[in-house]
Scaffold this motif. Structure first.
Motif, mmCIF file in Angstrom:
data_model
loop_
_atom_site.group_PDB
_atom_site.id
_atom_site.type_symbol
_atom_site.label_atom_id
_atom_site.label_comp_id
_atom_site.label_asym_id
_atom_site.label_seq_id
_atom_site.Cartn_x
_atom_site.Cartn_y
_atom_site.Cartn_z
ATOM 1 N N TYR A 5 0.843 -1.195 0.000
ATOM 2 C CA TYR A 5 0.000 0.000 0.000
ATOM 3 C C TYR A 5 0.875 1.241 0.000
ATOM 4 C CZ TYR A 5 -3.559 3.328 1.497
ATOM 5 O OH TYR A 5 -4.402 4.381 1.572
ATOM 6 N N CYS A 6 0.553 2.230 -0.832
ATOM 7 C CA CYS A 6 1.272 3.495 -0.902
ATOM 8 C C CYS A 6 0.455 4.556 -0.175
ATOM 9 C CB CYS A 6 1.493 3.900 -2.358
ATOM 10 S SG CYS A 6 2.336 5.491 -2.520
ATOM 11 N N TYR A 7 1.033 5.137 0.858
ATOM 12 C CA TYR A 7 0.334 6.169 1.637
ATOM 13 C C TYR A 7 0.304 7.527 0.929
ATOM 14 C CZ TYR A 7 0.285 2.867 5.469
ATOM 15 O OH TYR A 7 0.056 1.763 6.244
ATOM 16 N N ASN A 8 1.195 7.747 -0.020
ATOM 17 C CA ASN A 8 1.234 9.020 -0.743
ATOM 18 C C ASN A 8 0.098 9.139 -1.769
ATOM 19 O OD1 ASN A 8 3.485 9.914 0.624
ATOM 20 N ND2 ASN A 8 4.900 8.998 -0.840
ATOM 21 N N CYS A 9 -0.106 8.099 -2.576
ATOM 22 C CA CYS A 9 -1.124 8.179 -3.630
ATOM 23 C C CYS A 9 -2.361 7.341 -3.329
ATOM 24 C CB CYS A 9 -0.529 7.786 -4.973
ATOM 25 S SG CYS A 9 0.010 6.078 -5.048
ATOM 26 N N ASP A 10 -2.400 6.694 -2.195
ATOM 27 C CA ASP A 10 -3.558 5.928 -1.734
ATOM 28 C C ASP A 10 -3.869 4.749 -2.670
ATOM 29 O OD1 ASP A 10 -5.303 5.600 0.361
ATOM 30 O OD2 ASP A 10 -6.946 6.648 -0.657
#
Length: 154
Positions: A5-10
């Motif tokens: 999961y990428c927290y920057n681009c959701d």
């Protein structure tokens, strides 16, 4: 299956991770051990993540015995193969040659290295296996340099 999961681009991604191939190898294919001595076999290289040693086995138990922890004992002169089996099923072997201790421990000539801390009566001692150069000197010269006896070949 694994998910990241990428927290920057959701965004999230799912995918399978390839299983690592089991692999085992000894640092050397042959070892020489003096009769009556023990050696810890901890030189299994290249274990995959999560893999570990399942068992050790000697081909000739009268020559070399081995414990579950990988400690060998040289019993009598001869050659035996040590096999390590990993939990993944992969096997690796090495050869153990058991030789008699040299009887020339009272000789006047010994072998030393430039930077070593011990002197040796046998130039084939496993304590000298990584030596770049060997020098022949008398026992008295070795003692004057502050060197002590090798615990393997004496």
């Amino acid at each position: 299956m694994c998910e990241r999961y990428c927290y920057n681009c959701d965004a999230s991604q799912r995918g399978a991770i390839a299983k690592l191939k089991p692999f085992a190898k000894f640092t050397a294919k042959k070892y020489t051990v003096y009769k009556g001595k023990t050696k810890q076999m901890k030189s299994v290289l290249g274990l995959a993540a999560g893999d570990s040693v399942k068992s050790w086995k000697s081909s000739k138990k009268k020559v070399v015995s081995i414990t579950k922890a990988g400690k060998i004992k040289a019993k009598k002169k001869g050659t035996a193969k040590i096999t390590v089996t990993l939990k993944s099923g992969k096997k690796a072997t090495c050869t153990i040659k058991v030789v008699k201790k040299p009887k020339n421990s009272s000789s006047k000539t010994v072998y030393i290295t430039r930077t070593g801390k011990r002197y040796h009566c046998d130039k084939n001692c496993w304590g000298l296996r990584n030596a770049y150069a060997l020098y022949k000197v008398s026992v008295s010269t070795a003692k004057k340099k502050g060197l002590t006896k090798c615990h393997v070949c004496y």
